[in-house]
Every structure is written in structure tokens, then in C-alpha cells.
Design an enzyme around this catalytic site. Structure first.
Site, PDB file in Angstrom:
ATOM      1  N   GLN A 207       0.655  -1.188   0.015  1.00 30.11           N
ATOM      2  CA  GLN A 207      -0.105  -0.135  -0.139  1.00 30.11           C
ATOM      3  C   GLN A 207       0.886   1.018  -0.171  1.00 30.11           C
ATOM      4  O   GLN A 207       0.218   2.275  -0.013  1.00 30.11           O
ATOM      5  CB  GLN A 207      -0.766   0.047   1.544  1.00 30.11           C
TER       6      GLN A 207
ATOM      7  N   HIS B  33      -1.401   1.393  -4.358  1.00 31.67           N
ATOM      8  CA  HIS B  33      -1.957   2.959  -4.204  1.00 31.67           C
ATOM      9  C   HIS B  33      -1.015   3.937  -5.072  1.00 31.67           C
ATOM     10  O   HIS B  33      -1.079   5.158  -4.671  1.00 31.67           O
ATOM     11  CB  HIS B  33      -1.890   3.433  -2.575  1.00 31.67           C
TER      12      HIS B  33
ATOM     13  N   GLY C 286       3.044  -4.189   9.036  1.00 38.54           N
ATOM     14  CA  GLY C 286       2.965  -2.737   9.111  1.00 38.54           C
ATOM     15  C   GLY C 286       1.758  -2.051   8.497  1.00 38.54           C
ATOM     16  O   GLY C 286       1.899  -0.956   8.014  1.00 38.54           O
ATOM     17  N   THR C 287       0.699  -2.615   8.609  1.00 34.80           N
ATOM     18  CA  THR C 287      -0.600  -2.124   7.970  1.00 34.80           C
ATOM     19  C   THR C 287      -1.491  -2.267   9.217  1.00 34.80           C
ATOM     20  O   THR C 287      -1.704  -3.336   9.875  1.00 34.80           O
ATOM     21  CB  THR C 287      -0.895  -2.971   6.652  1.00 34.80           C
TER      22      THR C 287
END
Ligand code: NAD
Length: 247
Positions: free
Chosen positions: A105, A123, A191-192
Site C-alpha cells: 500500500q 496505491h 506494518g498495516t
């Protein structure tokens, strides 16, 4: 200093046996490269705005100068940033599996800088610029006093080639990400915050298709309860450790 959690032996053994791995990364993966996540407080000039108020088509329509300048500031952070040990470990990890799909992302290009090939950028990329009217990518433009600068082809405002809140993701990239989530044997969510859909749906697609879920994040997320393994630490420490365990 935060310590990396122990890597469970059972996870290492499973990873030695599988062929198909999918990885979803979010802003936390680049936090150790000095790029703040959206949930971390904004600093300095920008502290009064929340990213959710800036990264939208509505914000751009209302105040294109402000949005362009915020992205110019973030672009500068990204340009100065270097891949951290987590990015580097992921590029190495890819070589261990016949099928390895890296979905991100992030818009910072740090996975590619670290040597990862074929990154599915859900993204977009902050280092690219496009025309806000026609969508075509623009490589060069003449600087004028106007902010944002005008598109050299049609005169509309230029904008970063990123996906804003309320905008659609690039369909082919999303399709490939969903296919990888549906067919992988192990899915890593790294890490999201797992709240921004449709990216946040990917681990749940993997769960429905029987994959083992590994979450790497110092904080709990809506995925944590459903994950098979939760490695609660910074990805820049956990991923190199995992790589060492697999060696
Ligand atoms: P987010 O900001 O919502 O969440 C970041 C997550 O990372 C949190 O769950 C946090 O606990 C975790 N985290 C923080 N430090 C970490 C570390 N060292 N190691 C592992 N995890 C860590 O980010 P998001 O879920 O990616 O969603 C926000 C959207 O904002 C993204 O989709 C992206 O498009 C955009 N964004 C991109 C960048 C970038 O390109 N670097 C940076 C900020 C935001």
C-alpha cells in the site's frame, strides 16, 4: 529499544515446506526509513491537518495548492529515505519461494530500491505525477508560479499519481493481489493497520482459502485475533530475524 519477538520454530518449519507466499505491506514497513505512517502524528507545518483531510479528491478540489504542497513535503521525505533492513529482508525472502507476491500500500518505491522485483503497488507511487483531468502520467513540466503546476498537454492541475481515499484502486493490480491472496499458502500482513479497504480485505481472502496468516506489527489490528502467528515488533527487526532463522 524494542526487542524483536522470538520467531516460532513451527512457523519456520511451515515456511520451509511451502511454495506460494503473499505479502501485504503498509506504511509501518517504511516507518524505520523515516517516513511517518498516517497514524503517526504529523509534524511541523502540517500538524494541524489529518492525512484523511488531505489525501482526498474533495480536499484537492477545495484547496489544490495545499494538497500539492503537502505531497511535495512527503515527496521530499521519500526522496531522502533509504530501504531499511525489513525491505532488504523481504527482497531476500522472495528468492526462497517459487511463487512470492509482494503487494504494497506504500507509495514510496522503497521495496523496489531494496531489490524487490514485480511489486504490486495498490496505491500508486508518490514519485510519479499525473494530469488531474486526463489521468496521463506526466514526466516533465515547466515550472510556473502556479501551484499545482499546469499539465503541459491540457492545462489542468497536475497531481501525484497516488490513490486517494474514496478513489478506485488500479483494477488489474488489485485483481492480481486478490488472486495471490486466494492462492497463497502463507500470507504475511506487515506494518498495516488493516482498516483501509480493499487492501484490508486481502488477509481475510487468504484466511477463507486456508492460508496460514502471519502478522508483523508492534500494535494489534483488526487482523490480530485471526492471525496464526503475531510477531509483535518492528518489521525492520523481525524480518531480518526471520530470514536468519530460515537460512
Ligand atoms: P497506517 O498508517 O494506517 O498504519 C501503519 C501501521 O504500521 C500501524 O498498524 C502501526 O502499528 C504499524 N507500524 C508502525 N511502525 C511499525 C514498524 N516499525 N514495523 C511494523 N509495523 C509498524 O498505514 P496503512 O495501513 O498502510 O494505511 C494508510 C495508507 O496511507 C496506505 O494505504 C498508504 O497508501 C498511505 N501511506 C503510505 C506511506 C508510504 O508510502 N511510506 C506512508 C504513510 C501512508
Amino acid at each position: 529499544m524494542t526487542a524483536a519477538p522470538q520467531i516460532p520454530l513451527r512457523l519456520v518449519e511451515s515456511l520451509r515446506k511451502v511454495d506460494r507466499v503473499a505479502v501485504l505491506t503498509g506504511a509501518g514497513t517504511s516507518a524505520e526509513s523515516g517516513i511517518p505512517t498516517f497514524r503517526q502524528a504529523q509534524t511541523g507545518l502540517w500538524s494541524q491537518f489529518s492525512p484523511e483531510e488531505l489525501a482526498t479528491p474533495m480536499a484537492f478540489a477545495e484547496n489544490p495548492k495545499r494538497v500539492w504542497e503537502w505531497y511535495a513535503w512527503r515527496r521530499e521525505l521519500v526522496t531522502k529515505a533509504r530501504p531499511n533492513p525489513g525491505h532488504l529482508a523481504l527482497a531476500q525472502l522472495a528468492r526462497r519461494f517459487p511463487q512470492f507476491t509482494l503487494i504494497t500500500q506504500n507509495v514510496d518505491g522503497l521495496h523496489q530500491q531494496a531489490g524487490s522485483q514485480e511489486v504490486l503497488e495498490l496505491h500508486g507511487n508518490i514519485l510519479r505525477t499525473k494530469c488531474s483531468r486526463e489521468g496521463r502520467v506526466v514526466e516533465k513540466w515547466t515550472d510556473t508560479p502556479a501551484v499545482p503546476p499546469p499539465c503541459p498537454h491540457c492545462g489542468a492541475h497536475l497531481r501525484p499519481d497516488v490513490v486517494w481515499f474514496h478513489e478506485a484502486l488500479p483494477q488489474e493490480t488489485l485483481d492480481r493481489a486478490m488472486a495471490a491472496a486466494a492462492s497463497c499458502q502463507v500470507f504475511f500482513s506487515i506494518g498495516t493497520s488493516t482498516v483501509v479497504s480493499p487492501a484490508a480485505d486481502l488477509p481475510f481472502i487468504a484466511i477463507r482459502n486456508g492460508a496460514v496468516i502471519v502478522e508483523i506489527n508492534p500494535e494489534p489490528t483488526p487482523l490480530t485475533e485471526s492471525a496464526d502467528y503475531v510477531l509483535a515488533g518492528p518489521s525492520g527487526m523481525v524480518l531480518p530475524e526471520l530470514l536468519t532463522c530460515l537460512a
